[in-house]
Design an enzyme around this catalytic site. Structure first.
Site, PDB file in Angstrom:
ATOM      1  N   GLN A  60       4.637 -21.665  18.611  1.00 22.57           N
ATOM      2  CA  GLN A  60       5.057 -20.281  18.879  1.00 22.57           C
ATOM      3  C   GLN A  60       5.101 -19.409  17.634  1.00 22.57           C
ATOM      4  O   GLN A  60       5.137 -18.192  17.707  1.00 22.57           O
ATOM      5  CB  GLN A  60       6.469 -20.270  19.495  1.00 22.57           C
ATOM      6  CG  GLN A  60       6.505 -20.846  20.869  1.00 22.57           C
ATOM      7  CD  GLN A  60       7.893 -21.390  21.171  1.00 22.57           C
ATOM      8  OE1 GLN A  60       8.641 -20.772  21.902  1.00 22.57           O
ATOM      9  NE2 GLN A  60       8.237 -22.527  20.601  1.00 22.57           N
ATOM     10  N   ASP A 100      13.098 -15.106  16.676  1.00 27.10           N
ATOM     11  CA  ASP A 100      14.286 -15.333  17.503  1.00 27.10           C
ATOM     12  C   ASP A 100      14.862 -14.047  18.112  1.00 27.10           C
ATOM     13  O   ASP A 100      15.616 -14.102  19.077  1.00 27.10           O
ATOM     14  CB  ASP A 100      15.383 -16.018  16.674  1.00 27.10           C
ATOM     15  CG  ASP A 100      14.931 -17.358  16.109  1.00 27.10           C
ATOM     16  OD1 ASP A 100      13.965 -17.923  16.658  1.00 27.10           O
ATOM     17  OD2 ASP A 100      15.529 -17.824  15.121  1.00 27.10           O
ATOM     18  N   ARG A 139      13.036 -22.306   2.732  1.00 26.30           N
ATOM     19  CA  ARG A 139      14.484 -22.216   2.920  1.00 26.30           C
ATOM     20  C   ARG A 139      15.065 -22.644   1.570  1.00 26.30           C
ATOM     21  O   ARG A 139      14.638 -23.646   1.001  1.00 26.30           O
ATOM     22  CB  ARG A 139      14.938 -23.145   4.032  1.00 26.30           C
ATOM     23  CG  ARG A 139      14.143 -22.908   5.342  1.00 26.30           C
ATOM     24  CD  ARG A 139      15.009 -22.977   6.565  1.00 26.30           C
ATOM     25  NE  ARG A 139      14.226 -22.925   7.799  1.00 26.30           N
ATOM     26  CZ  ARG A 139      14.112 -21.843   8.554  1.00 26.30           C
ATOM     27  NH1 ARG A 139      14.682 -20.719   8.223  1.00 26.30           N
ATOM     28  NH2 ARG A 139      13.398 -21.892   9.676  1.00 26.30           N
ATOM     29  N   ARG A 142       0.820  -1.219   0.000  1.00 25.33           N
ATOM     30  CA  ARG A 142       0.000   0.000   0.000  1.00 25.33           C
ATOM     31  C   ARG A 142       0.854   1.269   0.000  1.00 25.33           C
ATOM     32  O   ARG A 142       0.508   2.242  -0.667  1.00 25.33           O
ATOM     33  CB  ARG A 142      -0.988  -0.038   1.175  1.00 25.33           C
ATOM     34  CG  ARG A 142      -2.023  -1.136   0.933  1.00 25.33           C
ATOM     35  CD  ARG A 142      -3.226  -1.036   1.814  1.00 25.33           C
ATOM     36  NE  ARG A 142      -4.212  -2.038   1.402  1.00 25.33           N
ATOM     37  CZ  ARG A 142      -5.292  -2.350   2.082  1.00 25.33           C
ATOM     38  NH1 ARG A 142      -5.553  -1.718   3.223  1.00 25.33           N
ATOM     39  NH2 ARG A 142      -6.129  -3.259   1.638  1.00 25.33           N
TER      40      ARG A 142
HETATM   41  O1  F6P Z   1      14.200 -18.892  13.076  1.00 30.26           O
HETATM   42  C1  F6P Z   1      12.913 -19.148  13.523  1.00 30.26           C
HETATM   43  C2  F6P Z   1      12.802 -20.576  14.031  1.00 30.26           C
HETATM   44  O2  F6P Z   1      11.465 -20.779  14.450  1.00 30.26           O
HETATM   45  C3  F6P Z   1      13.767 -20.958  15.140  1.00 30.26           C
HETATM   46  O3  F6P Z   1      13.369 -20.486  16.394  1.00 30.26           O
HETATM   47  C4  F6P Z   1      13.768 -22.447  15.010  1.00 30.26           C
HETATM   48  O4  F6P Z   1      14.968 -22.996  15.514  1.00 30.26           O
HETATM   49  C5  F6P Z   1      13.661 -22.655  13.532  1.00 30.26           C
HETATM   50  O5  F6P Z   1      13.078 -21.484  12.993  1.00 30.26           O
HETATM   51  C6  F6P Z   1      12.857 -23.850  13.117  1.00 30.26           C
HETATM   52  O6  F6P Z   1      12.965 -23.990  11.741  1.00 30.26           O
HETATM   53  P1  F6P Z   1      11.958 -24.856  10.871  1.00 30.26           P
HETATM   54  O7  F6P Z   1      10.634 -24.147  10.822  1.00 30.26           O
HETATM   55  O8  F6P Z   1      12.604 -24.922   9.527  1.00 30.26           O
HETATM   56  O9  F6P Z   1      11.821 -26.178  11.549  1.00 30.26           O
END
Ligand code: F6P
Length: 323
Positions: A255, A128, A73, A26
């Site tokens: 989380q 994190d 990733r 936006r």
């Molecule tokens: O970087 C965020 C995070 O949630 C970390 O706290 C955790 O170690 C990692 O990603 C987990 O990665 P994935 O979702 O690839 O299992």
């Protein structure tokens, strides 16, 4: 000049990413630019999975967790050849600048792209909270509240049974989430990678808490410090003297999911708007984050009789975002 900018979300998702996407779209449109979304992070960028986004495409997403663009990733992007592919896709679509919403690994990738000559702006987003350049990052507050709710719940059942609980929270190599959740949750012990602690020290503290008459022993464990299940097995085998019966709970991806709280929606909105501002100013190769959270003491002489003004920049931003 009309610009064409693209936005992607990369790495682990974080509650608030959608609010940041919305703000980039936006605010970008408000500048008179064309905005494109890249699906599935750098993977989608290398594949050319790119679509134009208008204000309507980002309607009704501010309250949604995760990322509507998807994330991934992408190990291939770590190689020059992978980044060349991405650059070719960006150039083919005549994209002038790229906004990367993500954490440490994602911003390292963004910098590599910038060093290859492409205008990039990063937005600090990871639960994190380990990104240099931002006091707090998108998703932390929501993740913290989820961990806290779990701790509060575990505490009640722990007290009923006079038990100790190991609660493992995320954070990768960072102890931030564990430390803050532990403090806010009133934990008896907090284990983080930044402060090496032996199981024996913890056993002593928890046993002492039992001796003091406590009904529960909450031990918050950062995943970067210990594996809660392994620690549980260790305590059961080597520390029968704890007093409390002991259990372990790993919170995991819970989380990262769910709706962002007000703090993350606002932070993400401001950082997204900040990224557009950086592009408008030609300020590339930067991470947009938030700074200054010191606790300060101000003399009464400087505050009494004064009213804290509303930040009028937020009023202006609100007007832009109502598209
Ligand atoms: O970087 C965020 C995070 O949630 C970390 O706290 C955790 O170690 C990692 O990603 C987990 O990665 P994935 O979702 O690839 O299992």
């Amino acid at each position: 000049m009309t610009k064409r900018i693209a936005v992607l979300t990369s790495g682990g998702d974080a509650p608030g990413m959608n609010a940041a996407i919305r703000a980039v779209v936006r605010c970008g449109v408000h500048e008179g630019w064309e905005v494109f979304g890249v699906r599935n992070g750098y993977k989608g960028l290398m594949e050319g999975d790119i679509l134009q986004l208008g204000p309507r495409d980002v309607g009704g997403i501010i309250q949604l967790g995760g990322t509507i663009l998807g994330s991934a990733r992408a190990p291939e992007f770590k190689e020059v050849a992978g980044r060349e592919k991405a650059l070719a896709q960006l150039r083919q679509r005549e994209i002038d600048a790229l906004v990367v919403i993500g954490g440490n690994g994602s911003q390292t990738g963004a910098n590599a792209l910038y060093e290859m000559g492409f205008p990039v702006v990063g937005v600090a987003s990871t639960i994190d909270n380990d990104l240099y350049g931002s006091d707090i990052t998108i998703g932390v507050d929501t993740a913290l509240n989820i961990a806290l709710e779990a701790i509060d719940r575990l505490k009640t059942t722990a007290s009923s049974h006079r038990r100790a609980f190991l609660v493992e929270v995320m954070g990768r190599d960072s102890g931030y989430l564990a430390l803050m959740a532990g403090i806010a949750g009133g934990a008896e012990a907090i284990l983080i990678p930044e402060v090496p602690t032996t199981p024996e020290q913890v056993a002593r503290e928890i046993h002492a808490a039992y001796e003091r008459g406590k009904l529960h022993g909450l031990i918050v464990v950062a995943e970067g410090a210990y594996d809660a299940d392994e620690l549980l097995a260790y305590f059961k085998e080597h520390h029968p003297e704890l007093g409390f019966e002991i259990r372990a709970t790993t919170l995991g991806h819970v989380q990262r999911g769910g709706a962002p709280g007000a703090f993350d929606r606002l932070l993400a909105t401001r950082l997204g708007a900040g990224a557009v501002k950086a592009i408008a100013e030609g300020n590339y190769g930067v991470l947009v984050g938030s700074k200054a959270t010191e606790i300060i003491a101000t003399p009464y002489a400087e505050i009494v009789g004064k009213k804290k003004p509303l930040d009028m920049r937020m009023v202006e931003l609100a007007n832009v975002l109502t598209q």
